[in-house]
Design a protein around this motif. Structure first.
Motif, short mmCIF file in Angstrom:
data_model
loop_
_atom_site.label_atom_id
_atom_site.label_comp_id
_atom_site.label_asym_id
_atom_site.label_seq_id
_atom_site.Cartn_x
_atom_site.Cartn_y
_atom_site.Cartn_z
N UNK A 70 0.83 -1.20 0.00
CA UNK A 70 0.00 0.00 0.00
C UNK A 70 0.87 1.26 0.00
N UNK A 71 0.32 2.35 -0.52
CA UNK A 71 1.08 3.57 -0.74
C UNK A 71 1.56 4.28 0.52
N UNK A 82 -2.49 3.16 10.61
CA UNK A 82 -3.37 3.52 9.50
C UNK A 82 -2.63 3.26 8.19
N UNK A 83 -3.36 2.71 7.22
CA UNK A 83 -2.79 2.36 5.92
C UNK A 83 -3.69 2.94 4.84
N UNK A 84 -3.06 3.52 3.81
CA UNK A 84 -3.81 4.08 2.67
C UNK A 84 -3.24 3.57 1.37
N UNK A 105 -3.89 -8.12 -0.19
CA UNK A 105 -3.45 -9.01 0.88
C UNK A 105 -2.86 -8.22 2.05
N UNK A 106 -2.02 -7.22 1.74
CA UNK A 106 -1.46 -6.37 2.80
C UNK A 106 -2.58 -5.67 3.57
N UNK A 107 -3.51 -5.04 2.85
CA UNK A 107 -4.58 -4.29 3.50
C UNK A 107 -5.43 -5.21 4.38
N UNK A 108 -5.75 -6.37 3.89
CA UNK A 108 -6.56 -7.32 4.66
C UNK A 108 -5.82 -7.75 5.92
N UNK A 117 -7.69 0.81 7.58
CA UNK A 117 -7.22 0.71 6.19
C UNK A 117 -8.22 1.34 5.23
N UNK A 118 -7.69 2.13 4.29
CA UNK A 118 -8.54 2.89 3.37
C UNK A 118 -7.98 2.89 1.95
#
Length: 170
Positions: A70-71, A82-84, A105-108, A117-118
């Motif tokens: 993720x970015x 927090x992940x975007x 997969x990373x976000x999950x 996560x967004x």
């Protein structure tokens, strides 16, 4: 046989790339806003590359070592991760497949561990939307198809601060 590149397609590609870069700069500015407030530190995830040939003057030839992550990753004051993942389109719709399997997969996995996560979706209209990962992941069930349009996303529209910064955490 050498094919000539279509100038119109080249121009469209260059415009799309520039718009995507502007979108990323908006997101960077938003996270700088939160850093300056002392409420979060969220940083761009560098792409893991391995240099294979030094060309001198700070230039090199390299290849990507791993699947895309993720970015943006960070922490909100109080310890919440927090992940975007940021996606921009000049089209009237955004396909679910724009998030790569490795990114999904990373976000999950991060969400399973408790991170917020967004997906941050930007459109050519300058509309920006922050979708919870579960909404994106379950797009077919939620919207009846594997793409979204701006009209689907009004409840996720991102507001801006007085200084113009995207309020991605509010």
């Amino acid at each position: 046989m050498v094919r000539n590149k279509d100038p119109k397609r080249q121009w469209q590609g260059a415009v799309s790339k520039a718009r995507g870069r502007q979108f990323e700069e908006q997101i960077d500015a938003a996270f700088e806003y939160y850093r300056n407030q002392g409420s979060a530190i969220i940083e761009k995830t560098p792409e893991p590359m391995r240099p294979i040939k030094n060309l001198g003057a700070g230039k090199f030839i390299a290849f990507f070592e791993r699947k895309a992550q993720p970015d943006y990753k960070g922490v909100i004051k109080g310890g919440q991760a927090v992940i975007f993942e940021a996606k921009f389109t000049s089209a009237d719709r955004m396909e679910q497949s724009r998030v790569l399997q490795s990114q999904a997969e990373y976000l999950t996995h991060y969400q399973y561990l408790g991170a917020r996560c967004f997906i941050v979706a930007g459109f050519a209209s300058n509309g920006v939307y922050r979708l919870p990962w579960d909404v994106w992941r379950n797009m077919k069930e939620r919207f009846g198809r594997k793409y979204i349009t701006e009209s689907d996303l009004q409840e996720y529209r991102v507001l801006t601060a007085q200084n113009g910064a995207l309020l991605l955490l509010d």
